[in-house]
Enzyme design. Structure first.
Site, mmCIF file in Angstrom:
data_model
loop_
_atom_site.group_PDB
_atom_site.id
_atom_site.type_symbol
_atom_site.label_atom_id
_atom_site.label_comp_id
_atom_site.label_asym_id
_atom_site.label_seq_id
_atom_site.Cartn_x
_atom_site.Cartn_y
_atom_site.Cartn_z
ATOM 1 N N ILE A 1 1.145 -6.953 3.107
ATOM 2 C CA ILE A 1 -0.126 -7.680 2.997
ATOM 3 C C ILE A 1 -1.174 -6.574 2.935
ATOM 4 O O ILE A 1 -1.402 -5.882 3.924
ATOM 5 C CB ILE A 1 -0.355 -8.640 4.182
ATOM 6 C CG1 ILE A 1 0.693 -9.749 4.153
ATOM 7 C CG2 ILE A 1 -1.766 -9.211 4.129
ATOM 8 C CD1 ILE A 1 0.599 -10.735 5.300
ATOM 9 N N PRO A 2 -1.777 -6.358 1.778
ATOM 10 C CA PRO A 2 -2.486 -5.110 1.471
ATOM 11 C C PRO A 2 -3.863 -4.933 2.104
ATOM 12 O O PRO A 2 -4.888 -4.901 1.418
ATOM 13 C CB PRO A 2 -2.580 -5.158 -0.053
ATOM 14 C CG PRO A 2 -2.648 -6.624 -0.364
ATOM 15 C CD PRO A 2 -1.759 -7.285 0.641
ATOM 16 N N CYS A 3 -3.898 -4.744 3.408
ATOM 17 C CA CYS A 3 -5.178 -4.524 4.081
ATOM 18 C C CYS A 3 -5.794 -3.172 3.719
ATOM 19 O O CYS A 3 -7.003 -2.985 3.893
ATOM 20 C CB CYS A 3 -5.027 -4.673 5.587
ATOM 21 S SG CYS A 3 -3.724 -3.682 6.319
ATOM 22 N N HIS A 4 -4.987 -2.255 3.174
ATOM 23 C CA HIS A 4 -5.536 -0.959 2.757
ATOM 24 C C HIS A 4 -6.491 -1.097 1.572
ATOM 25 O O HIS A 4 -7.283 -0.208 1.310
ATOM 26 C CB HIS A 4 -4.403 0.021 2.402
ATOM 27 C CG HIS A 4 -3.518 -0.448 1.307
ATOM 28 N ND1 HIS A 4 -2.481 -1.348 1.522
ATOM 29 C CD2 HIS A 4 -3.487 -0.155 -0.018
ATOM 30 C CE1 HIS A 4 -1.870 -1.585 0.371
ATOM 31 N NE2 HIS A 4 -2.458 -0.879 -0.575
#
Length: 172
Positions: A139-142
């Protein structure tokens, strides 16, 4: 007799730093930076939420996650397809699902995520949910940055964030 519920965990040595992967009932529930300051807190929260105990080992789900991460870091995979177990409040789950709509190679601001959720006044709550994401990279929080375009805090550290963003889009 009650059977003990288990979160099976394993370390994945990514090019950006070690990640602890976790699987619960055939679904990936954890992909967190193993050396992050709040990693132990996140794992304990996950154990409480799932009423389970974390133990080291491997499972088909973890092997699939390793394979997909290998492909991601080799720039051969842009979208993960492993089954996920989200463990959090309804609001956090909504934030994490919204994060998943940010395309690989793109970025979005915390305000942008709040607006996508039709909750523009919830920017601080969105930021808190982003920071408590138990499935980093997957889940691409970056991909979430400040409204002014600057990089902000990241559980894996700003160097890991830069690495991931550059991996996905070398022009960033």
């Amino acid at each position: 007799m009650n059977q003990r519920r288990i979160i099976t965990t394993a370390i994945y040595d990514s090019p950006a730093g070690p990640l602890r992967l976790g699987e619960f009932e055939g679904q990936l529930c954890l992909c967190d930076w193993a050396e992050a300051p709040r990693h132990a807190w996140l794992l304990a929260r996950l154990e409480r939420s799932l009423a389970a105990t974390a133990v080291s080992g491997t499972t088909p789900c973890l092997e699939t996650a390793r394979g997909q991460l290998d492909q991601y870091f080799a720039r051969k995979l842009r979208l993960f397809s492993i089954p996920l177990r989200l463990s959090g409040t309804d609001f956090r789950k909504q934030v994490w699902e919204t994060l998943s709509t940010v395309p690989c190679g793109a970025t979005e601001s915390y305000l942008g995520i709040a607006r996508r959720m039709q909750k523009p006044s919830a920017v601080r709550a969105v930021a808190g949910a982003v920071g408590s994401n138990p499935l980093s990279i997957i889940i691409p929080c970056h991909r979430i940055i400040a409204a002014d375009g600057s990089l902000t805090g990241y559980r894996g550290g700003l160097e890991a964030k830069r690495f991931l963003l550059h991996l996905e889009n070398p022009t960033l």
